[in-house]
Design a protein around this motif. Sequence first.
Motif, PDB file in Angstrom:
ATOM      1  N   TYR A  74       4.716  16.517  18.204  1.00 12.38           N
ATOM      2  CA  TYR A  74       4.692  15.107  17.803  1.00 12.38           C
ATOM      3  C   TYR A  74       3.469  14.497  18.483  1.00 12.38           C
ATOM      4  O   TYR A  74       3.485  14.198  19.681  1.00 12.38           O
ATOM      5  CB  TYR A  74       5.981  14.409  18.237  1.00 12.38           C
ATOM      6  CG  TYR A  74       7.229  15.126  17.753  1.00 12.38           C
ATOM      7  CD1 TYR A  74       7.780  14.847  16.514  1.00 12.38           C
ATOM      8  CD2 TYR A  74       7.847  16.100  18.551  1.00 12.38           C
ATOM      9  CE1 TYR A  74       8.924  15.515  16.072  1.00 12.38           C
ATOM     10  CE2 TYR A  74       8.974  16.755  18.115  1.00 12.38           C
ATOM     11  CZ  TYR A  74       9.512  16.470  16.884  1.00 12.38           C
ATOM     12  OH  TYR A  74      10.644  17.126  16.450  1.00 12.38           O
ATOM     13  N   GLN A 103       7.682  22.415  17.348  1.00 10.81           N
ATOM     14  CA  GLN A 103       7.325  21.119  16.801  1.00 10.81           C
ATOM     15  C   GLN A 103       6.363  20.397  17.752  1.00 10.81           C
ATOM     16  O   GLN A 103       6.499  20.504  18.979  1.00 10.81           O
ATOM     17  CB  GLN A 103       8.568  20.251  16.585  1.00 10.81           C
ATOM     18  CG  GLN A 103       9.522  20.768  15.519  1.00 10.81           C
ATOM     19  CD  GLN A 103       8.895  20.724  14.135  1.00 10.81           C
ATOM     20  OE1 GLN A 103       8.164  19.796  13.780  1.00 10.81           O
ATOM     21  NE2 GLN A 103       9.163  21.757  13.332  1.00 10.81           N
ATOM     22  N   LYS A 132       0.019   9.123  16.304  1.00 13.93           N
ATOM     23  CA  LYS A 132       0.216   9.385  14.887  1.00 13.93           C
ATOM     24  C   LYS A 132       1.656   9.052  14.478  1.00 13.93           C
ATOM     25  O   LYS A 132       2.591   9.242  15.246  1.00 13.93           O
ATOM     26  CB  LYS A 132      -0.081  10.849  14.548  1.00 13.93           C
ATOM     27  CG  LYS A 132      -1.552  11.199  14.658  1.00 13.93           C
ATOM     28  CD  LYS A 132      -1.824  12.591  14.120  1.00 13.93           C
ATOM     29  CE  LYS A 132      -3.303  12.930  14.188  1.00 13.93           C
ATOM     30  NZ  LYS A 132      -3.582  14.287  13.643  1.00 13.93           N
ATOM     31  N   ARG A 133       1.771   8.600  13.229  1.00 14.02           N
ATOM     32  CA  ARG A 133       3.087   8.258  12.700  1.00 14.02           C
ATOM     33  C   ARG A 133       3.890   9.536  12.467  1.00 14.02           C
ATOM     34  O   ARG A 133       3.377  10.528  11.966  1.00 14.02           O
ATOM     35  CB  ARG A 133       2.921   7.505  11.377  1.00 14.02           C
ATOM     36  CG  ARG A 133       4.223   7.014  10.756  1.00 14.02           C
ATOM     37  CD  ARG A 133       3.898   6.161   9.539  1.00 14.02           C
ATOM     38  NE  ARG A 133       5.117   5.654   8.928  1.00 14.02           N
ATOM     39  CZ  ARG A 133       5.803   6.269   7.988  1.00 14.02           C
ATOM     40  NH1 ARG A 133       5.398   7.459   7.537  1.00 14.02           N
ATOM     41  NH2 ARG A 133       6.890   5.738   7.467  1.00 14.02           N
ATOM     42  N   ILE A 134       5.165   9.503  12.883  1.00 20.99           N
ATOM     43  CA  ILE A 134       6.031  10.655  12.665  1.00 20.99           C
ATOM     44  C   ILE A 134       6.510  10.622  11.220  1.00 20.99           C
ATOM     45  O   ILE A 134       7.098   9.637  10.769  1.00 20.99           O
ATOM     46  CB  ILE A 134       7.235  10.611  13.624  1.00 20.99           C
ATOM     47  CG1 ILE A 134       6.767  10.498  15.080  1.00 20.99           C
ATOM     48  CG2 ILE A 134       8.117  11.839  13.454  1.00 20.99           C
ATOM     49  CD1 ILE A 134       7.881  10.282  16.085  1.00 20.99           C
ATOM     50  N   ASP A 135       6.252  11.716  10.461  1.00 20.76           N
ATOM     51  CA  ASP A 135       6.601  11.682   9.039  1.00 20.76           C
ATOM     52  C   ASP A 135       8.126  11.700   8.848  1.00 20.76           C
ATOM     53  O   ASP A 135       8.881  12.065   9.743  1.00 20.76           O
ATOM     54  CB  ASP A 135       5.940  12.835   8.274  1.00 20.76           C
ATOM     55  CG  ASP A 135       6.456  14.196   8.720  1.00 20.76           C
ATOM     56  OD1 ASP A 135       7.665  14.430   8.637  1.00 20.76           O
ATOM     57  OD2 ASP A 135       5.613  15.027   9.137  1.00 20.76           O
ATOM     58  N   MET A 136       8.536  11.306   7.630  1.00 20.44           N
ATOM     59  CA  MET A 136       9.945  11.089   7.336  1.00 20.44           C
ATOM     60  C   MET A 136      10.791  12.346   7.537  1.00 20.44           C
ATOM     61  O   MET A 136      11.904  12.286   8.039  1.00 20.44           O
ATOM     62  CB  MET A 136      10.105  10.569   5.909  1.00 20.44           C
ATOM     63  CG  MET A 136      11.554  10.209   5.538  1.00 20.44           C
ATOM     64  SD  MET A 136      12.271   8.954   6.646  1.00 20.44           S
ATOM     65  CE  MET A 136      11.260   7.541   6.227  1.00 20.44           C
ATOM     66  N   MET A 137      10.260  13.512   7.137  1.00 23.24           N
ATOM     67  CA  MET A 137      11.037  14.732   7.254  1.00 23.24           C
ATOM     68  C   MET A 137      11.327  15.051   8.727  1.00 23.24           C
ATOM     69  O   MET A 137      12.430  15.482   9.066  1.00 23.24           O
ATOM     70  CB  MET A 137      10.280  15.898   6.609  1.00 23.24           C
ATOM     71  CG  MET A 137      10.183  15.793   5.085  1.00 23.24           C
ATOM     72  SD  MET A 137      11.823  15.710   4.318  1.00 23.24           S
ATOM     73  CE  MET A 137      12.445  17.350   4.703  1.00 23.24           C
ATOM     74  N   LYS A 138      10.340  14.829   9.589  1.00 21.97           N
ATOM     75  CA  LYS A 138      10.556  15.066  11.013  1.00 21.97           C
ATOM     76  C   LYS A 138      11.551  14.067  11.592  1.00 21.97           C
ATOM     77  O   LYS A 138      12.386  14.417  12.438  1.00 21.97           O
ATOM     78  CB  LYS A 138       9.230  14.990  11.770  1.00 21.97           C
ATOM     79  CG  LYS A 138       8.359  16.229  11.626  1.00 21.97           C
ATOM     80  CD  LYS A 138       7.179  16.176  12.572  1.00 21.97           C
ATOM     81  CE  LYS A 138       6.348  17.468  12.484  1.00 21.97           C
ATOM     82  NZ  LYS A 138       5.211  17.449  13.424  1.00 21.97           N
TER      83      LYS A 138
END
Length: 566
Positions: free
Chosen positions: A122, A120, A126-132
Amino acid sequence: MTQPAWIYARFSSMEQSKGHSLERQLTEGRALIERMGWEHSPNRELADEGKSAYTGGNRSEGSLLFDFEQKAREGLFHNGAVLAVENLDRLTRQGYEQAVDLLRLLTTNGVTVATWHDNQIYEAGKRIDMMKVMSIILKAELAREESEKKSIRIRASWSKKIEDAQNGDKRAMTKTLLAWLKRDDETLLMSVIPERAAVVNEIYDWYISGRGLPWIVQRLNVRKEPSWAIGARNKGQGWNTAYLHKILTNRAVLGEFEPMSRPRAALHEVTKGIVIPDYFPKIVSAEKFNQVQQLRAQRSSWGGQATKTMNNLMSGLAKCATCGGNMYFESQQKAGRTTGHKSRLDGRPLTYLAKTDRSYYRCNSARRGHTCTNKTRIRYEMLEGAILDCMFDLAMKDTTFKPSDAEAKLNLSIGEIQRSITLKQDQIKQGSDNLLEFFSKSLAQRVAQLEAGLEADEAQLATLTKQLEIERGALRPEEDSSLLLAARNALNSEDKEDRYLARVQTHQSLTRLIDQMYCNSRGETNITLNNSDVQIHIAPDGRTSLLVHEGPDGEREWNPDHEAAE
């Protein structure tokens, strides 16, 4: 532009240092950096050894991750950086809130976080997406729950082991033992490693003889005495004063075991308040241990060039009779050194070889132009000679010193504390019984106050008991007198090492024998001795006289010539 990458590796307990966890993490981190094309440097490999992510020790002040976070907060990575780590739980195992907050702290301050175990990345900024985020929450909570269960099991296991030890079980609790002990793999019983126990006693004997910690370290390292450090990284670093300090203050050499614990996020361990005697095999006598503790307290004020050569035998003893401050040791010339001066006739520069030492005592406050008016200088060599002649003479008289009453006073104080503890225990029991019959807020507060007082009394009792042990191990006045006489001939030895040791031993004995020493503005010095009715008066020309003044009830009537009181 290639981004610089840091590797963060961690393990929780020093027991794990014997394995390959650290090297494995670093190797895998380097492989990830090389695969991704980031910039690698050995200087950017961060390893927190023995730091728990569950308690937060790896993020507390003093850890490498703490320093990295601080740099991120200060904006040092805004141009881009990578932090490579095996899993997020290497960073924290304190739950999903901490995991998410830490990740956001890093990514919003220019740090890309990469985990090689689950591949993974990060990315910074950048915005961390919901699934992550959901994955982070799930993994963080699982890691926290796992650590919580493990912590509960370990605490229960340790509590049982400590209880067994209190009941006489002498089996080793872990594979990691005191450096001078070994464990039988079948019975788990501990035994002494003779050659290491001999080194410990040698260290104690050297210290008692007057050697300082730096000298002992040098002696051990010069003779290639193998280090007892744990882990390959520390093996080649040799002996150091910090480790000697632990050896000289650790009551485990007496066989005592004091269980410790480290509260969550605490930097240092704290005692559990339990002491188990005779748990470890004893390797040092109580007399030797207590003598070292007394010497350590006595030497705590040592420092500066004067104590390196021990030119000043009354260091820490001589006080100004006017202000009560310390007398300053001022060395003006040393025998054998070339000294320069100007001719009184025509001012020509002249030189001569000094034949004698020339030093003086001056009030330090007056020397610095502070408040004291005592500007008198007393010739040190004259004063030392007069004091030593007098002390040598007294040392040969068996009736000069009385037995120390410090032990009797400590026994009296311990008895009073024990009576106070018994009284409070009875009052707490009575108060608790009354609370069971009817509740009263004021009574509950009173019981709580008694419990707090009982805890304070028990702590004071423990302190006084240790002081009593040290006092019982201390040298008696007649023993110090014998040591003075034994060191007499070596005080002016041509052998530098023999002379230094003799002067250290003399200084230590004088510190224990002399109660007060005051130098007044008339150039006189007045000395009172511990456990003695004898006082010494030294005139400005070095002539000595002894005063013996007792009151009708045995109390001392004579006091030093303290001009401030006048």
